[in-house]
Design an enzyme around this catalytic site. Structure first.
Site, mmCIF file in Angstrom:
data_model
loop_
_atom_site.group_PDB
_atom_site.id
_atom_site.type_symbol
_atom_site.label_atom_id
_atom_site.label_comp_id
_atom_site.label_asym_id
_atom_site.label_seq_id
_atom_site.Cartn_x
_atom_site.Cartn_y
_atom_site.Cartn_z
ATOM 1 N N TYR A 1 0.858 -1.193 0.000
ATOM 2 C CA TYR A 1 0.000 0.000 0.000
ATOM 3 C C TYR A 1 0.890 1.237 0.000
ATOM 4 O O TYR A 1 2.003 1.225 0.537
ATOM 5 C CB TYR A 1 -0.914 -0.033 1.232
ATOM 6 N N TYR B 1 -3.763 5.182 9.038
ATOM 7 C CA TYR B 1 -3.174 3.869 8.765
ATOM 8 C C TYR B 1 -1.952 3.735 9.669
ATOM 9 O O TYR B 1 -0.821 3.910 9.256
ATOM 10 C CB TYR B 1 -2.778 3.778 7.294
#
Length: 383
Positions: A251, A261
């Site tokens: 990612y 995140y």
């Protein structure tokens, strides 16, 4: 066309006419040979890929609308006789399922490793037909999962499994779920395999900012999300056929700041990408296996949706999807099949010379340096 001049002009224009005629002859020669001269050679770097064995007469008899300079491979990837192990599939919403489906569509045998606590739920869903609609292949048939193995990728051997896991009711009745045990079981069942897909990640403190992440949470994210890929290749490499492929999913948070995140997950993804390059060299030399990772854009999978949200607000993944669509060069939805097709490419002989790569499948969001939907980008009237 013929060029005509008056008798008294022929000597004057003779060099010009000869130059034009020579140029026309050269262009004519190039046109007549360009199809073959610039078409990909099917005789160099041959592989076992079925499409590479096409005779030239097949191309010659192709419809006039088809480009002879374009390999007719996309619809002809033949992975029959190949076996793919997909680690981390527990439903039909994630990228792992999409890659499995794309490989199955090309004829590969699909076997799966599923986290033990959700294994029974997944198996029950399969039996009840909950995933049937998402299993339909291009020919109308349904993807067959040949076998499902319990897999907990944070444990390399049985000696690594703590007592609290051994006695956990969610693991009751299961054994052989460490990476080394699963690799041995796969070898016993299938012999050598061709593809391994690492489609798993976990960060117990993913909702915490890095400044608030504990050492335990940080290391747990690295163990489950990054080192698990290293361990999978360690244990499965010896049972992979030469020319096989190892693939993982990463990612963009590995290199750009993505608020929300957290818990060390961004660090784990950076580790995964760095390890991809090192493993590409080591596994390439040792096993003749390619190692790549796909940096996929946001998808509302079951796992991603589990990342917490504030009451009355969108989830992290919903924000990420909306942001991506608003700011990507390609302002379109990203589907799991987009990543599935890329996974198929990276496992197929079409990518036989590609390894150590982080390949972005995110509608181009990775290349942007400015948020187009930022408040600061709103045009204000000038005096």
């Amino acid at each position: 066309r013929r060029l005509y001049f008056k008798p008294d002009e022929q000597e004057k224009f003779f060099p010009v006419t000869m130059y034009i005629r020579s140029a026309l002859l050269l262009v004519s020669a190039l046109v007549s040979t360009s199809v073959d001269a610039f078409a990909p050679s099917l005789g160099i770097g041959r592989s076992t890929f079925a499409a590479r064995t096409q005779s030239s007469t097949v191309a010659q008899n192709a419809p006039r609308s088809a480009s002879r300079g374009t390999p007719l491979m996309a619809a002809q990837i033949d992975l029959k006789g190949k076996t793919a192990f997909i680690a981390g599939v527990a439903d039909s919403t994630g990228y792992g399922w999409a890659i499995a489906k794309a490989l199955a569509d090309a004829g590969a045998t699909i076997i799966i490793g599923t986290w033990p606590p959700v294994l029974k739920i997944f198996q029950m869903g399969l039996r009840k037909g909950q995933f049937d609609e998402d299993s339909i292949l291009s020919d109308g048939s349904k993807m067959v999962i040949d076998k499902i193995y319990p897999l907990d990728a944070v444990f390399d051997t049985i000696d690594d499994v703590p007592e609290e896991i051994l006695t956990n009711k969610r693991y009751a009745g299961l054994d052989g779920y460490t990476i080394s045990e699963v690799a041995k079981a796969v070898e016993a069942d299938y012999g050598k395999i061709d593809f391994v897909v690492h489609s798993l990640a976990n960060g117990p403190e993913v909702t915490k900012p890095l400044l608030e992440t504990s050492r335990k949470g940080y290391l747990a994210a690295s163990s489950a999300s990054a080192y698990s890929a290293v361990s999978l290749l360690q244990k499965f490499g010896p049972i992979m056929n030469s020319g096989g492929a190892f693939l993982s999913l990463t990612y963009v948070a590995s290199e750009k700041v993505i608020p929300g995140y957290g818990g060390g997950m961004s660090s784990a993804k950076a580790q995964l990408e760095s390890d991809t390059r090192v493993l590409a060299f080591e596994a390439g030399r040792k096993y003749s296996v390619r190692v790549n990772t796909i940096s996929a854009g946001p998808l509302k999978s079951r796992a991603a949706s589990a990342i917490g949200k504030e009451p009355g607000q969108k989830t992290f993944i919903e924000y990420a999807i909306d942001y991506s669509k608003a700011n990507s060069p390609l302002a379109q939805d990203l589907y799991s099949d987009d990543v599935g097709s890329t996974g198929l490419f990276l496992c197929s002989p079409m990518s036989r010379a590609i390894t150590g790569l982080t390949l972005y499948v995110d509608n181009g969001l990775n290349c942007m340096g400015m948020a187009l939907d930022s408040i600061s980008m709103v045009k204000e009237p000038t005096e």
